[in-house]
Write a protein that holds these residues in place. Structure first.
Motif, PDB file in Angstrom:
ATOM      1  N   VAL A 152      59.838  16.275  39.005  1.00 62.75           N
ATOM      2  CA  VAL A 152      58.675  16.888  39.653  1.00 62.75           C
ATOM      3  C   VAL A 152      57.721  15.798  40.128  1.00 62.75           C
ATOM      4  CG1 VAL A 152      56.688  18.423  39.332  1.00 62.75           C
ATOM      5  CG2 VAL A 152      58.909  18.988  38.268  1.00 62.75           C
ATOM      6  N   ARG A 153      57.469  14.840  39.265  1.00 58.36           N
ATOM      7  CA  ARG A 153      56.533  13.751  39.575  1.00 58.36           C
ATOM      8  C   ARG A 153      56.978  12.934  40.779  1.00 58.36           C
ATOM      9  NH1 ARG A 153      56.489  11.661  34.694  1.00 58.36           N
ATOM     10  NH2 ARG A 153      57.826   9.881  35.156  1.00 58.36           N
ATOM     11  N   ASN A 154      58.300  12.732  40.905  1.00 58.80           N
ATOM     12  CA  ASN A 154      58.829  11.869  41.971  1.00 58.80           C
ATOM     13  C   ASN A 154      59.409  12.627  43.164  1.00 58.80           C
ATOM     14  OD1 ASN A 154      58.213   9.569  40.386  1.00 58.80           O
ATOM     15  ND2 ASN A 154      60.105   9.855  39.210  1.00 58.80           N
ATOM     16  N   GLY A 155      59.269  13.943  43.154  1.00 57.45           N
ATOM     17  CA  GLY A 155      59.693  14.736  44.314  1.00 57.45           C
ATOM     18  C   GLY A 155      61.190  14.936  44.457  1.00 57.45           C
ATOM     19  N   HIS A 156      61.900  14.953  43.344  1.00 52.05           N
ATOM     20  CA  HIS A 156      63.346  15.165  43.407  1.00 52.05           C
ATOM     21  C   HIS A 156      63.702  16.581  42.953  1.00 52.05           C
ATOM     22  CE1 HIS A 156      64.537  11.148  44.585  1.00 52.05           C
ATOM     23  NE2 HIS A 156      63.709  10.649  43.687  1.00 52.05           N
ATOM     24  N   ILE A 157      63.255  17.548  43.752  1.00 50.92           N
ATOM     25  CA  ILE A 157      63.564  18.962  43.525  1.00 50.92           C
ATOM     26  C   ILE A 157      64.306  19.471  44.748  1.00 50.92           C
ATOM     27  CG2 ILE A 157      62.647  21.242  42.983  1.00 50.92           C
ATOM     28  CD1 ILE A 157      60.158  19.942  41.885  1.00 50.92           C
ATOM     29  N   TYR A 158      65.471  20.038  44.542  1.00 49.66           N
ATOM     30  CA  TYR A 158      66.344  20.414  45.654  1.00 49.66           C
ATOM     31  C   TYR A 158      66.916  21.817  45.442  1.00 49.66           C
ATOM     32  CZ  TYR A 158      66.323  15.307  46.074  1.00 49.66           C
ATOM     33  OH  TYR A 158      65.948  13.984  46.168  1.00 49.66           O
ATOM     34  N   GLU A 159      67.430  22.361  46.526  1.00 47.18           N
ATOM     35  CA  GLU A 159      68.150  23.628  46.449  1.00 47.18           C
ATOM     36  C   GLU A 159      69.575  23.453  46.951  1.00 47.18           C
ATOM     37  OE1 GLU A 159      67.932  28.313  47.869  1.00 47.18           O
ATOM     38  OE2 GLU A 159      66.939  26.803  49.106  1.00 47.18           O
ATOM     39  N   ILE A 160      70.523  24.072  46.258  1.00 49.96           N
ATOM     40  CA  ILE A 160      71.870  24.267  46.786  1.00 49.96           C
ATOM     41  C   ILE A 160      72.097  25.770  46.777  1.00 49.96           C
ATOM     42  CG2 ILE A 160      74.346  23.891  46.460  1.00 49.96           C
ATOM     43  CD1 ILE A 160      73.726  21.271  45.088  1.00 49.96           C
ATOM     44  N   ARG A 161      72.430  26.333  47.900  1.00 49.78           N
ATOM     45  CA  ARG A 161      72.609  27.785  47.974  1.00 49.78           C
ATOM     46  C   ARG A 161      73.679  28.248  46.982  1.00 49.78           C
ATOM     47  NH1 ARG A 161      73.874  29.421  53.962  1.00 49.78           N
ATOM     48  NH2 ARG A 161      75.474  27.865  53.528  1.00 49.78           N
ATOM     49  N   SER A 162      73.413  29.388  46.371  1.00 51.67           N
ATOM     50  CA  SER A 162      74.359  29.911  45.383  1.00 51.67           C
ATOM     51  C   SER A 162      75.729  30.164  45.993  1.00 51.67           C
ATOM     52  CB  SER A 162      73.813  31.195  44.754  1.00 51.67           C
ATOM     53  OG  SER A 162      73.530  32.175  45.734  1.00 51.67           O
ATOM     54  N   SER A 163      75.782  30.505  47.278  1.00 53.20           N
ATOM     55  CA  SER A 163      77.076  30.751  47.932  1.00 53.20           C
ATOM     56  C   SER A 163      77.898  29.476  48.064  1.00 53.20           C
ATOM     57  CB  SER A 163      76.862  31.374  49.319  1.00 53.20           C
ATOM     58  OG  SER A 163      76.046  30.534  50.125  1.00 53.20           O
ATOM     59  N   ASP A 164      77.228  28.314  47.947  1.00 52.98           N
ATOM     60  CA  ASP A 164      77.937  27.034  48.064  1.00 52.98           C
ATOM     61  C   ASP A 164      78.407  26.489  46.721  1.00 52.98           C
ATOM     62  OD1 ASP A 164      77.681  26.920  50.817  1.00 52.98           O
ATOM     63  OD2 ASP A 164      75.850  25.720  50.766  1.00 52.98           O
ATOM     64  N   ILE A 165      77.802  26.959  45.628  1.00 58.76           N
ATOM     65  CA  ILE A 165      78.160  26.325  44.348  1.00 58.76           C
ATOM     66  C   ILE A 165      78.367  27.301  43.191  1.00 58.76           C
ATOM     67  CG2 ILE A 165      75.790  25.919  43.521  1.00 58.76           C
ATOM     68  CD1 ILE A 165      76.904  23.029  42.747  1.00 58.76           C
ATOM     69  N   LEU A 166      77.831  28.507  43.278  1.00 53.33           N
ATOM     70  CA  LEU A 166      77.976  29.442  42.165  1.00 53.33           C
ATOM     71  C   LEU A 166      79.126  30.425  42.337  1.00 53.33           C
ATOM     72  CD1 LEU A 166      74.282  30.227  41.140  1.00 53.33           C
ATOM     73  CD2 LEU A 166      75.919  28.661  40.080  1.00 53.33           C
ATOM     74  N   GLN A 167      79.819  30.343  43.468  1.00 51.42           N
ATOM     75  CA  GLN A 167      81.060  31.107  43.616  1.00 51.42           C
ATOM     76  C   GLN A 167      82.183  30.209  43.113  1.00 51.42           C
ATOM     77  OE1 GLN A 167      81.230  34.157  44.401  1.00 51.42           O
ATOM     78  NE2 GLN A 167      79.672  34.727  45.893  1.00 51.42           N
ATOM     79  N   PRO A 168      82.927  30.619  42.092  1.00 53.92           N
ATOM     80  CA  PRO A 168      83.952  29.735  41.513  1.00 53.92           C
ATOM     81  C   PRO A 168      85.230  29.688  42.340  1.00 53.92           C
ATOM     82  CG  PRO A 168      83.933  31.820  40.337  1.00 53.92           C
ATOM     83  CD  PRO A 168      82.821  31.894  41.353  1.00 53.92           C
ATOM     84  N   GLY A 169      85.093  29.097  43.536  1.00 55.46           N
ATOM     85  CA  GLY A 169      86.219  28.987  44.445  1.00 55.46           C
ATOM     86  C   GLY A 169      86.201  27.653  45.171  1.00 55.46           C
ATOM     87  N   PRO A 170      86.989  27.528  46.222  1.00 48.10           N
ATOM     88  CA  PRO A 170      87.092  26.253  46.950  1.00 48.10           C
ATOM     89  C   PRO A 170      85.757  25.699  47.436  1.00 48.10           C
ATOM     90  CG  PRO A 170      88.839  27.735  47.634  1.00 48.10           C
ATOM     91  CD  PRO A 170      87.923  28.544  46.755  1.00 48.10           C
ATOM     92  N   GLY A 171      84.847  26.573  47.856  1.00 54.17           N
ATOM     93  CA  GLY A 171      83.565  26.108  48.372  1.00 54.17           C
ATOM     94  C   GLY A 171      82.773  25.277  47.389  1.00 54.17           C
ATOM     95  N   ALA A 172      82.858  25.619  46.104  1.00 53.47           N
ATOM     96  CA  ALA A 172      82.143  24.848  45.082  1.00 53.47           C
ATOM     97  C   ALA A 172      82.679  23.429  44.991  1.00 53.47           C
ATOM     98  CB  ALA A 172      82.269  25.545  43.724  1.00 53.47           C
ATOM     99  N   LEU A 173      83.994  23.276  45.231  1.00 57.59           N
ATOM    100  CA  LEU A 173      84.635  21.955  45.128  1.00 57.59           C
ATOM    101  C   LEU A 173      84.518  21.144  46.410  1.00 57.59           C
ATOM    102  CD1 LEU A 173      87.921  22.925  43.226  1.00 57.59           C
ATOM    103  CD2 LEU A 173      85.613  22.565  42.329  1.00 57.59           C
ATOM    104  N   THR A 174      84.013  21.774  47.464  1.00 54.65           N
ATOM    105  CA  THR A 174      83.843  21.071  48.744  1.00 54.65           C
ATOM    106  C   THR A 174      82.361  20.989  49.086  1.00 54.65           C
ATOM    107  OG1 THR A 174      84.307  23.177  49.902  1.00 54.65           O
ATOM    108  CG2 THR A 174      86.141  21.638  49.615  1.00 54.65           C
ATOM    109  N   ASP A 175      81.808  22.035  49.665  1.00 53.29           N
ATOM    110  CA  ASP A 175      80.402  22.012  50.073  1.00 53.29           C
ATOM    111  C   ASP A 175      79.457  21.807  48.893  1.00 53.29           C
ATOM    112  OD1 ASP A 175      81.189  22.390  52.640  1.00 53.29           O
ATOM    113  OD2 ASP A 175      80.683  24.507  52.747  1.00 53.29           O
ATOM    114  N   GLY A 176      79.706  22.516  47.797  1.00 52.58           N
ATOM    115  CA  GLY A 176      78.839  22.388  46.636  1.00 52.58           C
ATOM    116  C   GLY A 176      78.834  20.987  46.067  1.00 52.58           C
TER     117      GLY A 176
END
Length: 266
Positions: free
Chosen positions: A227-251
């Protein structure tokens, strides 16, 4: 003679839809979840028959599926109803990177595309190995706090924790990631996150927009390095929380990019 492989498949979650498209077997898909985003064209041409925990049973029956693919205990009620109607159902429960690869192989085998599934798995393994090699470092690895939900706060699941490590980071709550149920990954005491001092915070609130400004306003969180150094990010749930190929590529690519950015600034 009718094919021994299923020709009318219902996919109750996104990852099996993605796998069938990647295998070139999309013509077998008879219905999909309303949360399907991978690939985007699926929503334009395939009937939507379910949410994640609910389904239009009448619509599914009318489609006369010869195989229904689901995911996890969260779909148990849907599956129970479908089984009682005499429909063929298979529920996956992959929670690890290895589990994702095994799911791909099984889906490929179910539709007579085992060789294509094996080729896809090799591709994905090569991508994972490439990132793992690039993520190795002799310098300090950043501590990464991954937040899957905010009220109550829930940390990342198994495959997410693995991908953080592959990408060159250290999962802040690796000991909780092994639990498949979200209730077992809840962090009731917010001060525990403060105590662990994550260098990076990644939000992926399942199904809705991550709000970093809310994270910053949490009591005492201004002390956290991320928080102090500004390292807060978002990764869309469709890119990483679906347990399929997309998590291993885009995520994984997004995770690795975030970690590399942190390294450049530290």
């Amino acid at each position: 003679m009718k094919s021994v492989y299923p020709e009318q498949i219902i996919c109750l979650s996104d990852e099996t839809t993605e796998v069938l498209y990647l295998l070139g077997e999309e013509d077998r898909i008879a219905g999909i979840s309303c949360f399907t985003v991978r690939p985007p064209e699926a929503r334009k041409v395939k009937p939507i028959i379910s949410s994640f925990t609910g389904a239009n049973i009448k619509k599914i029956v009318l489609l006369k599926p010869d195989l229904i693919l689901g995911f996890s205990d969260l779909q148990a009620d849907i599956v129970n109803t479908l089984i009682k109607l005499g429909l063929q159902v298979h529920v996956f429960n992959q929670r690890t990177v290895q589990g994702i690869l095994e799911m791909i192989l099984m889906v490929g085998s179910m539709v007579g595309s085992r060789k294509r599934a094996e080729a896809l798995i090799t591709e994905l393994k090569n991508e994972v190995d490439r990132v793992r090699k690039n993520g190795k470092t002799k310098s300090r690895k950043p501590i990464v706090y991954f937040e899957e939900w905010d009220e109550p706060i829930i940390c990342g699941i198994g495959w997410v924790s693995e991908l953080i490590e592959i990408g060159g980071g250290m999962d802040c709550f690796a000991e909780l990631a092994k639990h498949s149920l979200a209730q077992d990954r809840m962090i009731p005491d917010h001060s525990e996150v403060i105590r662990r001092k994550p260098d990076i915070i990644i939000g992926s609130w399942c199904g809705r927009k991550f709000r970093p400004e809310r994270v910053k306003k949490r009591k005492g969180w201004e002390e956290i390095p991320a928080v102090r150094n500004g390292h807060i990010y978002e990764i869309r749930s469709s890119d990483i929380l679906q347990p399929g190929p997309g998590a291993l590529t885009d995520g994984l690519r997004q995770l690795h990019s975030i970690i590399l950015n942190w390294r450049l600034k530290n």
